[in-house]
Design an enzyme around this catalytic site. Structure first.
Site, short mmCIF file in Angstrom:
data_model
loop_
_atom_site.label_atom_id
_atom_site.label_comp_id
_atom_site.label_asym_id
_atom_site.label_seq_id
_atom_site.Cartn_x
_atom_site.Cartn_y
_atom_site.Cartn_z
N LYS A 162 2.69 63.52 66.89
CA LYS A 162 3.10 63.77 68.28
C LYS A 162 1.87 63.64 69.16
O LYS A 162 0.87 64.33 68.94
CB LYS A 162 3.72 65.15 68.37
CG LYS A 162 3.75 65.80 69.74
CD LYS A 162 4.66 67.01 69.73
CE LYS A 162 4.12 68.14 70.58
NZ LYS A 162 4.99 69.34 70.53
N LEU A 163 1.95 62.74 70.14
CA LEU A 163 0.83 62.56 71.06
C LEU A 163 1.11 63.32 72.35
O LEU A 163 2.18 63.16 72.95
CB LEU A 163 0.65 61.07 71.40
CG LEU A 163 0.40 60.11 70.24
CD1 LEU A 163 0.21 58.69 70.78
CD2 LEU A 163 -0.83 60.54 69.43
N ASN A 192 4.68 68.11 78.38
CA ASN A 192 4.52 69.47 78.92
C ASN A 192 4.70 69.50 80.45
O ASN A 192 3.86 70.03 81.17
CB ASN A 192 3.17 70.09 78.52
CG ASN A 192 3.10 70.43 77.04
OD1 ASN A 192 2.39 69.77 76.29
ND2 ASN A 192 3.84 71.42 76.61
N ASP A 240 11.70 71.33 75.53
CA ASP A 240 10.92 72.43 74.98
C ASP A 240 10.96 73.56 76.01
O ASP A 240 11.84 74.44 75.95
CB ASP A 240 9.49 71.93 74.69
CG ASP A 240 8.52 73.01 74.24
OD1 ASP A 240 8.93 74.17 74.11
OD2 ASP A 240 7.32 72.70 74.03
N GLY A 292 5.61 74.63 67.74
CA GLY A 292 4.53 75.53 67.38
C GLY A 292 3.74 75.94 68.59
O GLY A 292 3.74 75.24 69.62
C1 NPQ Z 1 4.07 72.34 72.83
N1 NPQ Z 1 2.40 73.16 71.17
O1 NPQ Z 1 4.82 71.88 72.01
C2 NPQ Z 1 2.94 73.31 72.48
C3 NPQ Z 1 2.05 73.53 73.58
C4 NPQ Z 1 0.84 74.36 73.47
C5 NPQ Z 1 1.57 72.37 69.07
O2 NPQ Z 1 1.83 71.01 70.92
C6 NPQ Z 1 -2.71 77.88 73.49
C7 NPQ Z 1 -1.52 78.53 73.47
C8 NPQ Z 1 -2.75 76.53 73.48
C9 NPQ Z 1 -0.33 77.83 73.47
C10 NPQ Z 1 -1.55 74.41 73.46
C11 NPQ Z 1 1.94 72.10 70.48
C12 NPQ Z 1 -1.55 75.80 73.47
C13 NPQ Z 1 -0.34 76.45 73.47
C14 NPQ Z 1 -0.36 73.72 73.46
C15 NPQ Z 1 0.84 75.72 73.46
O3 NPQ Z 1 4.30 72.08 74.00
MG MG Z 2 6.12 70.92 73.79
#
Ligand code: NPQ
Ligand code: MG
Length: 371
Positions: A162-163, A192, A240, A292
């Site tokens: 996943k990028l 995001n 998400d 995650g």
């Molecule tokens: C997501 N996670 O899916 C999140 C976003 C994310 C694994 O991409 C600190 C705390 C840093 C929460 C970075 C992944 C973070 C965070 C990314 C959540 O959107």
């Molecule tokens: Mg996400």
């Protein structure tokens, strides 16, 4: 169940490399660890909020206060009727704060399951012993750096890439990864919330790259925008940030705003709500995968158990501990042929390493618990 004490502990753990997303860059993970003590067990969980309210409106200092001043008193009021299954109802009058609620419910559920000698996977209904692991790859300074990082993860055995994308880092990195690693690679992107509907034509530029999905391109409260965007691009849209309670999942499905859902127990208020979203999606033929939040081994263990449910059909952001941490708070989760093993011991099924925990602890607060 009778709780004797609840402890909140702030820890700071360095990341193996900075993680950059469209909302910021982190070089360490700060997290609040919740420890619930009962006569016969200790339950553990972590609050997934970050130090700043950038992924969602929650942030750790606020979360600690909400847990202490608004959530725990409502549990104390339940007296002997307290069970993990009654937590969500008891804290329901408190608006929002899903991650804080999730942390508290999960620590209580862990203690309850340990008392009953049942694993998270067994309790939630996991049907797999191992789950396929994907990896989330941050925004980098150059395409070369990105290609090197992706090559390293594929060598380790990750089954899906996943990028992270944002305006200015989207078509080119995706094209470069697709060209270098071939059309068989399971590839998806996560924005995001960095785009608007005015970017629809630009985002359609990702269509030729055969992505599994595009995660959360638009603002979290813009379900209608996502439904519109879904008609203008071929890449399936995955939500998400937009999905908190299971009702959101039902709404998104009805609107046609998604074709896939990222289920993050922290974001939706806990594992019981996460299971309901899994069930609603399954009933509509909508596949889900487990997201995650850079969890330590404590949160990772429970996520991996959840990812063992039948409708978790895509590899999740359930990466090995080493993706984020040189030293995890539990024995590390390691990749075995691209999979993580679902723990089978009681509760979350992993032990917290006391010396490691002590070494990363910035503060500890005993809140007590009286009924
Ligand atoms: C997501 N996670 O899916 C999140 C976003 C994310 C694994 O991409 C600190 C705390 C840093 C929460 C970075 C992944 C973070 C965070 C990314 C959540 O959107
Ligand atoms: Mg996400």
């Amino acid at each position: 169940m009778k709780i004797e004490n609840i402890e909140l502990r702030r820890v700071h753990i360095p990341l193996v490399r900075p993680f950059r997303t469209s909302f910021g860059t982190s070089s360490e993970r700060a997290v609040t660890i919740v420890r619930v003590t009962t006569a016969d067990a200790e339950g553990w969980a972590e609050c997934a909020a970050d130090t700043s309210p950038l992924y969602s409106s929650e942030f750790l200092d606020g979360s600690d206060l909400v847990i202490r001043d608004h959530l725990i008193p409502r549990l104390q009021a339940l007296g002997d009727r307290l069970t993990a299954e009654r937590v969500a109802g008891a804290v329901e009058p408190v608006k929002g704060h899903a991650m804080s609620k999730a942390a508290l419910e999960t620590a209580i559920l862990d203690a309850q399951l340990k008392e009953a000698d049942i694993s998270f996977g067994g309790y939630l209904g996991a049907v797999r012993d191992t789950v396929p692991a994907g990896v989330s790859v941050g925004i980098m300074d150059s395409i070369d750096e990105l290609l090197e990082a992706v090559a390293g993860y594929l060598e380790e055995g990750y089954l899906r890439i996943k990028l992270k994308i944002e305006p200015g880092w989207d078509l080119e990195p995706v094209r470069a990864v697709r060209e270098r690693f071939g059309e068989e690679l399971l590839l998806q992107v996560d924005a995001n919330t960095a785009y608007t509907l005015a970017d629809a034509r630009h985002l359609a530029g990702l269509d030729p790259f055969d992505l599994l999905l595009m995660e959360q391109p638009l603002k979290e409260d813009d379900l209608l925008g996502h439904a519109n965007l879904a008609k203008r691009i071929r890449t399936p849209i995955c939500l998400d940030e937009s999905i908190e309670p299971a009702r959101d999942a039902a709404t998104a499905i009805t609107l046609g705003a998604r074709s896939v859902i990222n289920v993050k127990p922290a974001r939706v208020g806990g594992y019981l709500e996460a299971r309901r979203i899994h069930d609603v999606a399954a009933a509509h033929g909508v596949p889900v995968w487990c997201g995650g939040m850079l969890e330590t081994g404590i949160g990772r263990a429970a996520n991996v158990a959840l990812a063992g449910l039948p409708n978790f059909v895509l590899p999740g952001d359930t990466s090995a501990s080493s993706r984020y941490y040189e030293q995890d708070l539990t024995a590390p989760f390691v990749l075995e042929n691209g999979h993580l093993r679902v723990p089978t011991g009681p509760g979350i099924g992993v032990e917290v390493l006391p010396d490691v925990l002590a070494g990363v602890t910035a503060s500890v607060t005993d809140i007590g618990f009286s009924t």
